[in-house]
Design a protein around this motif. Structure first.
Motif, PDB file in Angstrom:
ATOM      1  N   VAL A 154       0.883  -1.374   0.029  1.00 50.85           N
ATOM      2  CA  VAL A 154      -0.230   0.172  -0.115  1.00 50.85           C
ATOM      3  C   VAL A 154       1.104   1.150  -0.031  1.00 50.85           C
ATOM      4  O   VAL A 154       0.598   2.221  -0.642  1.00 50.85           O
ATOM      5  CB  VAL A 154      -1.447   0.638   1.151  1.00 50.85           C
ATOM      6  CG1 VAL A 154      -2.159  -1.334   1.213  1.00 50.85           C
ATOM      7  CG2 VAL A 154      -0.060  -0.291   2.080  1.00 50.85           C
ATOM      8  N   LYS A 155       2.108   0.842   0.385  1.00 50.34           N
ATOM      9  CA  LYS A 155       2.428   2.353   0.498  1.00 50.34           C
ATOM     10  C   LYS A 155       3.507   2.717  -0.684  1.00 50.34           C
ATOM     11  O   LYS A 155       3.633   3.737  -0.766  1.00 50.34           O
ATOM     12  CB  LYS A 155       4.589   2.014   1.259  1.00 50.34           C
ATOM     13  CG  LYS A 155       4.057   2.455   3.157  1.00 50.34           C
ATOM     14  CD  LYS A 155       5.317   2.145   4.090  1.00 50.34           C
ATOM     15  CE  LYS A 155       4.971   2.386   5.453  1.00 50.34           C
ATOM     16  NZ  LYS A 155       5.982   2.475   6.593  1.00 50.34           N
ATOM     17  N   ARG A 158       0.851   3.963  -3.149  1.00 45.79           N
ATOM     18  CA  ARG A 158       0.767   5.890  -3.039  1.00 45.79           C
ATOM     19  C   ARG A 158       1.403   6.315  -3.771  1.00 45.79           C
ATOM     20  O   ARG A 158       1.365   7.633  -4.221  1.00 45.79           O
ATOM     21  CB  ARG A 158      -0.001   5.452  -1.669  1.00 45.79           C
ATOM     22  CG  ARG A 158      -1.377   5.186  -0.821  1.00 45.79           C
ATOM     23  CD  ARG A 158      -2.396   5.810  -0.578  1.00 45.79           C
ATOM     24  NE  ARG A 158      -2.574   7.114  -0.538  1.00 45.79           N
ATOM     25  CZ  ARG A 158      -3.019   7.455  -0.106  1.00 45.79           C
ATOM     26  NH1 ARG A 158      -3.270   7.055   0.942  1.00 45.79           N
ATOM     27  NH2 ARG A 158      -2.875   9.533   0.763  1.00 45.79           N
ATOM     28  N   GLU A 159       2.489   6.009  -2.880  1.00 46.90           N
ATOM     29  CA  GLU A 159       4.192   6.909  -3.485  1.00 46.90           C
ATOM     30  C   GLU A 159       3.432   6.612  -4.994  1.00 46.90           C
ATOM     31  O   GLU A 159       4.421   7.269  -5.990  1.00 46.90           O
ATOM     32  CB  GLU A 159       4.999   5.926  -3.543  1.00 46.90           C
ATOM     33  CG  GLU A 159       6.040   6.601  -3.439  1.00 46.90           C
ATOM     34  CD  GLU A 159       7.593   5.468  -3.328  1.00 46.90           C
ATOM     35  OE1 GLU A 159       8.737   4.850  -4.556  1.00 46.90           O
ATOM     36  OE2 GLU A 159       7.775   5.304  -2.308  1.00 46.90           O
ATOM     37  N   GLU A 187      -2.046   0.953  11.178  1.00 46.36           N
ATOM     38  CA  GLU A 187      -0.854   1.374  10.204  1.00 46.36           C
ATOM     39  C   GLU A 187      -1.488   1.407   8.623  1.00 46.36           C
ATOM     40  O   GLU A 187      -0.725   2.387   8.328  1.00 46.36           O
ATOM     41  CB  GLU A 187       0.566   0.480  11.157  1.00 46.36           C
ATOM     42  CG  GLU A 187       1.238   1.210  10.368  1.00 46.36           C
ATOM     43  CD  GLU A 187       1.977   2.421  10.746  1.00 46.36           C
ATOM     44  OE1 GLU A 187       2.725   3.286   9.316  1.00 46.36           O
ATOM     45  OE2 GLU A 187       0.962   3.218  11.784  1.00 46.36           O
ATOM     46  N   LYS A 190      -3.412   3.671   7.011  1.00 47.48           N
ATOM     47  CA  LYS A 190      -2.936   4.826   6.517  1.00 47.48           C
ATOM     48  C   LYS A 190      -2.804   5.430   5.057  1.00 47.48           C
ATOM     49  O   LYS A 190      -2.244   6.601   5.031  1.00 47.48           O
ATOM     50  CB  LYS A 190      -1.612   5.733   7.449  1.00 47.48           C
ATOM     51  CG  LYS A 190      -1.750   5.427   9.135  1.00 47.48           C
ATOM     52  CD  LYS A 190      -0.592   5.611   9.839  1.00 47.48           C
ATOM     53  CE  LYS A 190      -0.644   5.474  11.444  1.00 47.48           C
ATOM     54  NZ  LYS A 190       0.667   5.928  12.361  1.00 47.48           N
ATOM     55  N   HIS A 191      -2.483   4.514   4.801  1.00 50.64           N
ATOM     56  CA  HIS A 191      -2.298   4.487   2.968  1.00 50.64           C
ATOM     57  C   HIS A 191      -3.485   4.063   2.121  1.00 50.64           C
ATOM     58  O   HIS A 191      -3.082   3.526   0.805  1.00 50.64           O
ATOM     59  CB  HIS A 191      -0.624   3.594   2.902  1.00 50.64           C
ATOM     60  CG  HIS A 191       0.542   3.646   4.166  1.00 50.64           C
ATOM     61  ND1 HIS A 191       0.960   3.993   3.499  1.00 50.64           N
ATOM     62  CD2 HIS A 191       0.340   3.492   5.174  1.00 50.64           C
ATOM     63  CE1 HIS A 191       1.585   4.723   5.187  1.00 50.64           C
ATOM     64  NE2 HIS A 191       1.435   3.988   5.334  1.00 50.64           N
ATOM     65  N   ASP A 193      -6.994   5.024   0.146  1.00 47.32           N
ATOM     66  CA  ASP A 193      -7.988   6.130   0.038  1.00 47.32           C
ATOM     67  C   ASP A 193      -9.608   5.365   0.159  1.00 47.32           C
ATOM     68  O   ASP A 193     -10.430   6.235   0.747  1.00 47.32           O
ATOM     69  CB  ASP A 193      -8.185   6.423  -1.339  1.00 47.32           C
ATOM     70  CG  ASP A 193      -6.668   6.709  -2.020  1.00 47.32           C
ATOM     71  OD1 ASP A 193      -6.374   7.880  -1.363  1.00 47.32           O
ATOM     72  OD2 ASP A 193      -6.431   6.442  -2.519  1.00 47.32           O
ATOM     73  N   ASN A 237      -7.397  10.490   5.983  1.00 43.88           N
ATOM     74  CA  ASN A 237      -6.542  10.397   4.827  1.00 43.88           C
ATOM     75  C   ASN A 237      -7.632   9.566   4.115  1.00 43.88           C
ATOM     76  O   ASN A 237      -7.409   9.432   3.078  1.00 43.88           O
ATOM     77  CB  ASN A 237      -5.451   8.926   4.985  1.00 43.88           C
ATOM     78  CG  ASN A 237      -5.506   8.353   5.769  1.00 43.88           C
ATOM     79  OD1 ASN A 237      -5.535   8.207   6.715  1.00 43.88           O
ATOM     80  ND2 ASN A 237      -6.015   7.562   4.543  1.00 43.88           N
TER      81      ASN A 237
END
Length: 344
Positions: A154-155, A158-159, A187, A190-191, A193, A237
Motif C-alpha cells: 500500500v505504501k 500510494r507513492e 497502520e 493510513k495509506h 483512500d 486520509n
C-alpha cells in the motif's frame, strides 16, 4: 484502454461438499479456487475492466498451475504472480441453509504467501501502469511476513499515485501470529483512500465501536451514519468508507444493501431481499469489485454504490467464490430486471 486495477492477496483451493451436504456426507468435494482479492480481480474482469492479480504461489505445483489457468480463463492478468517455495492454501466450505450456518475450515498454514517476505515481490513492476490497487485485511492476518508485504504494497501504491482501496475483512481464525489486528490495520489504513467493511470489521480492525445490533434483523441507517463519521474522523486520509448492510434472517434469506460516506454526503442504497441464497461467500468481494468499477466509470458515488450492491446481490445466486456477471447483467438488475423470468 482503461488503466488496470491490481489486487494482492492469497488464493486458495476451495473444497466444498456437493450442494448443501455436510462435510464428507458423501466422499467427495467440489474443487474450485477462491480468495478475497482474487475474487475482486475476477469480478472486475467479468465487468470488462482490466485487472491483474498479484500473489505468491508454490513452484512446480500442478494445482497452482491449474489455479493460474482458471484465473486466466476468467480474464485476469496473471503475469505478476510470483512462484516460490511453500504450498497452496486450502479452505473447506460447508454451505449453510435456513437455520444452519455455513462453516469454513482453513488449512493454509505455511502457504507460499504466508512464508513470503519483503523483497519477494517487485512492487515497481507489479504496479506499473495501474490506476487502482486493492487489498484486504485477510492478507496481513496470514503471517507477520505477509503483514509486512501488505504494508509495503500500500505504501508503494500510494507513492506511485494509485487509488488504494482496502476491504477490512476481519478473520478471527487467522489473527494468531502475535500482533493484534488493530495495531496492524490502523497502520495499513493510513495509506488507504477507500475503506470497505461491515460493522464487525470496523470494530475489530480499527477499534471503533459500532453501536448496532446485527442480530435484530433490522439495521438502523442512522447508526451507520454515526459509525462512518467516526471512521472518517479517526482516519483523516480516507476519502470514503463503504459499509455493507446484511440483515441475516437465516442462512438462506438475507436483506442486502450498503451505505457510503464520502465526507460530503451519507448515502444508503436500495435493499434487495435475497430469499434463496445459493452461495454468499464472495458476496463482499463482488461488492468491492462493483464499487471499484463504479467509482472509476460511473457519474456519481451514488451510482457506484447502487452498482456495487446490485453486483453483489447477483453473486448470491452463483456457487463458488467468483462473480460471473457481465456489465449488462448488473445494469439489467439496476433497471428493475430482478424478476428471474426466463430470458429467451
Amino acid at each position: 484502454m482503461s488503466k488496470h486495477t491490481v489486487t494482492f492477496g492469497e488464493i486458495m483451493l476451495r473444497l466444498a461438499p456437493p450442494g448443501f451436504e455436510r462435510f464428507l456426507q458423501t466422499p467427495q468435494f467440489v474443487a474450485t479456487f477462491g480468495g478475497g482479492e482474487a475474487n475482486v480481480a475476477v469480478a472486475l474482469a467479468a465487468l470488462g475492466h482490466p485487472a491483474a492479480f498479484v500473489t505468491v504461489l508454490p513452484e512446480n505445483n500442478p494445482i497452482a498451475d491449474a489455479c493460474i489457468g482458471e484465473l486466466r480463463r476468467m480474464g485476469v492478468d496473471t503475469s505478476k504472480i510470483v512462484r516460490r517455495k511453500g504450498r497452496l492454501g486450502i479452505y473447506y466450505l460447508e454451505a449453510g441453509a435456513n437455520q444452519r450456518p455455513s462453516k469454513v475450515v482453513y488449512d493454509r498454514a505455511g502457504s507460499a504467501i504466508a512464508i513470503a517476505k519483503s523483497g519477494d515481490i517487485d512492487w515497481e513492476q507489479a504496479l506499473d501502469g495501474a490506476a487502482w490497487f486493492h487489498i484486504t485485511g485477510i492478507t496481513p492476518a496470514i503471517s507477520a511476513t505477509a503483514a509486512d508485504l501488505a504494508l509495503e504494497s500500500v505504501k508503494k501504491a500510494r507513492e506511485k499515485g494509485l487509488t488504494v482501496s482496502c476491504d477490512l475483512n476481519y478473520r478471527k481464525n487467522l489473527w494468531k501470529w502475535g500482533t493484534p489486528a488493530v495495531e496492524v490495520m490502523r497502520e495499513l489504513v493510513k495509506h488507504v483512500d477507500i475503506a470497505i467493511a461491515n460493522e464487525e470489521d470496523v470494530q475489530m480492525t480499527l477499534g471503533i465501536q459500532a453501536e448496532v445490533d446485527v442480530h435484530s434483523g433490522k439495521l438502523d441507517p442512522a447508526q451507520y451514519e454515526k459509525l462512518t463519521a467516526r471512521v472518517l474522523e479517526a482516519c483523516p486520509n480516507l476519502q470514503a468508507v463503504a459499509i455493507s448492510l446484511r440483515e441475516s434472517y437465516n442462512a438462506s434469506h438475507n436483506g442486502w444493501s450498503a451505505c457510503l460516506n464520502d465526507r460530503s454526503e451519507f448515502l444508503v442504497s436500495r435493499q434487495y431481499d435475497i430469499t434463496h441464497i445459493v452461495d454468499r461467500v464472495g458476496g463482499g468481494d463482488s461488492f468491492a469489485g462493483g464499487l471499484i468499477y463504479g467509482w472509476q466509470k460511473l457519474p456519481s458515488h451514488r451510482d457506484a454504490l447502487e452498482f456495487a450492491v446490485a453486483a453483489s446481490c447477483l453473486k448470491h445466486s452463483i456457487p463458488g467464490d467468483f462473480s460471473r456477471f457481465t456489465l449488462e447483467e448488473v445494469q439489467g438488475l439496476l433497471k428493475g430486471g430482478g424478476s428471474g423470468r426466463v430470458q429467451r
